[in-house]
Design a protein around this motif. Structure first.
Motif, PDB file in Angstrom:
ATOM      1  N   GLU A   1     -33.057 -15.743  -8.658  1.00 18.03           N
ATOM      2  CA  GLU A   1     -32.974 -14.910  -7.626  1.00 18.03           C
ATOM      3  C   GLU A   1     -34.420 -13.865  -7.652  1.00 18.03           C
ATOM      4  N   SER A   2     -34.744 -13.550  -6.325  1.00 18.04           N
ATOM      5  CA  SER A   2     -35.799 -12.843  -6.144  1.00 18.04           C
ATOM      6  C   SER A   2     -35.686 -11.808  -5.111  1.00 18.04           C
TER       7      SER A   2
ATOM      8  N   PRO B   1     -39.003  -6.347   3.947  1.00 20.63           N
ATOM      9  CA  PRO B   1     -38.189  -6.560   2.349  1.00 20.63           C
ATOM     10  C   PRO B   1     -37.429  -7.995   2.614  1.00 20.63           C
ATOM     11  N   TYR B   2     -37.187  -8.443   1.413  1.00 16.41           N
ATOM     12  CA  TYR B   2     -36.455  -9.865   1.396  1.00 16.41           C
ATOM     13  C   TYR B   2     -35.422 -10.135   0.130  1.00 16.41           C
ATOM     14  N   LEU B   3     -34.510 -10.914   0.060  1.00 20.59           N
ATOM     15  CA  LEU B   3     -33.757 -11.513  -1.038  1.00 20.59           C
ATOM     16  C   LEU B   3     -33.707 -12.963  -0.770  1.00 20.59           C
ATOM     17  N   SER B   4     -33.904 -13.460  -1.992  1.00 23.00           N
ATOM     18  CA  SER B   4     -33.857 -14.924  -2.151  1.00 23.00           C
ATOM     19  C   SER B   4     -33.222 -15.262  -3.204  1.00 23.00           C
ATOM     20  N   LEU B   5     -32.354 -16.161  -2.968  1.00 26.54           N
ATOM     21  CA  LEU B   5     -31.382 -17.063  -4.052  1.00 26.54           C
ATOM     22  C   LEU B   5     -32.035 -18.538  -4.118  1.00 26.54           C
ATOM     23  N   MET B   6     -31.932 -18.859  -5.374  1.00 23.74           N
ATOM     24  CA  MET B   6     -32.396 -20.035  -5.741  1.00 23.74           C
ATOM     25  C   MET B   6     -31.380 -20.953  -6.490  1.00 23.74           C
TER      26      MET B   6
ATOM     27  N   SER C   1     -33.021 -25.525  -9.571  1.00 26.06           N
ATOM     28  CA  SER C   1     -34.214 -26.370  -9.864  1.00 26.06           C
ATOM     29  C   SER C   1     -35.135 -25.256  -9.587  1.00 26.06           C
ATOM     30  N   GLY C   2     -34.615 -23.968  -9.209  1.00 22.30           N
ATOM     31  CA  GLY C   2     -35.604 -22.822  -8.852  1.00 22.30           C
ATOM     32  C   GLY C   2     -36.186 -23.176  -7.362  1.00 22.30           C
ATOM     33  N   VAL C   3     -35.488 -23.779  -6.585  1.00 20.52           N
ATOM     34  CA  VAL C   3     -35.907 -23.797  -5.144  1.00 20.52           C
ATOM     35  C   VAL C   3     -35.150 -22.721  -4.382  1.00 20.52           C
ATOM     36  N   SER C   4     -35.677 -22.092  -3.322  1.00 21.23           N
ATOM     37  CA  SER C   4     -35.003 -20.892  -2.522  1.00 21.23           C
ATOM     38  C   SER C   4     -34.056 -21.902  -1.547  1.00 21.23           C
ATOM     39  N   ARG C   5     -32.893 -21.532  -1.602  1.00 24.15           N
ATOM     40  CA  ARG C   5     -31.940 -22.030  -0.739  1.00 24.15           C
ATOM     41  C   ARG C   5     -31.168 -21.027   0.466  1.00 24.15           C
ATOM     42  N   VAL C   6     -31.068 -19.726  -0.121  1.00 26.90           N
ATOM     43  CA  VAL C   6     -30.700 -18.752   0.771  1.00 26.90           C
ATOM     44  C   VAL C   6     -31.609 -17.601   0.615  1.00 26.90           C
ATOM     45  N   ARG C   7     -31.991 -17.143   1.877  1.00 23.85           N
ATOM     46  CA  ARG C   7     -32.904 -16.029   2.150  1.00 23.85           C
ATOM     47  C   ARG C   7     -32.645 -15.072   3.272  1.00 23.85           C
ATOM     48  N   LEU C   8     -32.576 -13.813   2.950  1.00 27.41           N
ATOM     49  CA  LEU C   8     -32.229 -12.761   3.772  1.00 27.41           C
ATOM     50  C   LEU C   8     -33.533 -11.644   3.668  1.00 27.41           C
ATOM     51  N   GLU C   9     -33.798 -11.372   5.027  1.00 26.35           N
ATOM     52  CA  GLU C   9     -35.348 -10.849   5.054  1.00 26.35           C
ATOM     53  C   GLU C   9     -35.186  -9.878   6.639  1.00 26.35           C
ATOM     54  N   GLU C  10     -35.890  -8.861   6.531  1.00 31.10           N
ATOM     55  CA  GLU C  10     -36.171  -7.992   7.573  1.00 31.10           C
ATOM     56  C   GLU C  10     -37.679  -8.324   8.087  1.00 31.10           C
ATOM     57  N   GLY C  11     -37.902  -9.076   8.925  1.00 25.46           N
ATOM     58  CA  GLY C  11     -39.378  -9.502   9.413  1.00 25.46           C
ATOM     59  C   GLY C  11     -40.108  -8.769  10.109  1.00 25.46           C
TER      60      GLY C  11
END
Length: 316
Positions: A235-236, A244-249, A252-262
């Protein structure tokens, strides 16, 4: 980095019988002054005080080397100056407390140069030395020989550290990757390590030595990373230049879900194992089929992609 070899050299005081002979076989000083000699050859010389008691012995101990031992009027050795022969050959100077304990050792040879300082009860020790190819250092230790504080320099690493009786440990230093600071609590065995190089980083290390968390900042932004028990990032969360962002891996450490305000608004993205976006709820690119121009979609848009990022479905 201890001085056992000096101790062995000083054992000639007892082992070779030099000091014992001087103490028990000394004779009173003669009132008659002997004639001066151009050269004197002997195995040992004993100097006595006005009462005829030995206060110094100059001798050569086989396999040890020459040594001069001087004592006080109570016949307690106070200073030893000599040259050790053998593999660790070199000059040394040793000083003693009134109780006969060694308090200062200074010695030098082809391998190292070191000064050792002890308290009269032998409870503490301080060392300052150069250790050839190993490095340089200054250390303070307790009676059990455990180093409690020190400065150590070897190669590209320079560090200052402290370690108390409960093994609570702190370290401040600099290596090839830049300056760092480390803290350890022996009760939990967790460790905190902070570093500043191209980016400023603070790591949390678990009892097995694996990184369990990390906070870092650089030109792109600031983030916090969390890892599982194997040390794999899972998690990052952070703030980048676009927001801001939130990333769930996955495992294997691969990002699979990402929430962000771009830059153009918020979105939630789902990725496959190859990190290709497969579904986006929120702002994403809308491509004009004729011109190829891309414009951001509305925050309420749902978009589905195939593995080649071709749009399969998009509403509204």
């Amino acid at each position: 980095m201890k001085t056992d070899w000096i101790t062995k050299c000083l054992l000639l005081v007892a082992g070779s019988g030099i000091w014992a002979l001087a103490l028990h076989n000394s004779t009173p000083v003669s009132a008659q002054t002997p004639a001066a000699a151009d050269n004197i050859t002997a195995h040992e010389f004993t100097l006595v005080n006005d009462q005829g008691n030995p206060v110094a012995v100059l001798a050569y101990a086989p396999n040890k080397g020459p040594v001069l031992v001087m004592s006080d009027d109570n016949r307690t050795p106070q200073v030893a100056l000599g040259y050790a022969s053998g593999d660790k050959n070199g000059p040394y100077l040793t000083m003693f407390a009134p109780n006969g304990r060694r308090t200062v050792n200074i010695y030098s040879n082809s391998h190292l140069q070191e000064i050792d300082i002890h308290d009269p009860m032998g409870n503490h020790e301080a060392m300052l030395g150069l250790y050839g190819k190993v490095g340089e250092g200054m250390f303070i230790s307790r009676k059990n020989g455990k180093v409690s504080a020190g400065i150590d320099m070897h190669g590209a690493l320079t560090e200052f550290y402290t370690d108390d009786a409960d093994n609570n440990y702190s370290e401040l230093g600099e290596d090839d990757n830049g300056p760092f600071m480390a803290l350890k609590n022996n009760l939990s065995k967790y460790k905190l390590k902070m570093r500043a190089s191209n980016s400023a980083t603070m790591k949390f290390i678990d009892p097995t030595g694996k990184t369990s968390g990390e906070i870092s900042t650089d030109r792109t932004g600031t983030g916090m990373l969390f890892s599982d028990s194997s040390g794999m990032p899972r998690e990052s969360i952070g703030v980048l230049s676009d927001g801001p962002y939130l990333s769930l891996m996955d495992a294997s450490g691969v990002s699979r879900v990402r929430l962000e305000e771009g830059k153009f608004g918020p979105d939630v993205s789902v990725y496959d194992k190859d990190e290709h976006p497969r579904a986006v709820l929120g702002v994403t690119d809308m491509e004009d089929k004729k011109t190829g121009a891309k414009t951001p979609s509305k925050p309420s848009t749902l978009t589905l992609y195939d593995a080649q990022r071709n749009i399969l479905f998009q509403k509204p």
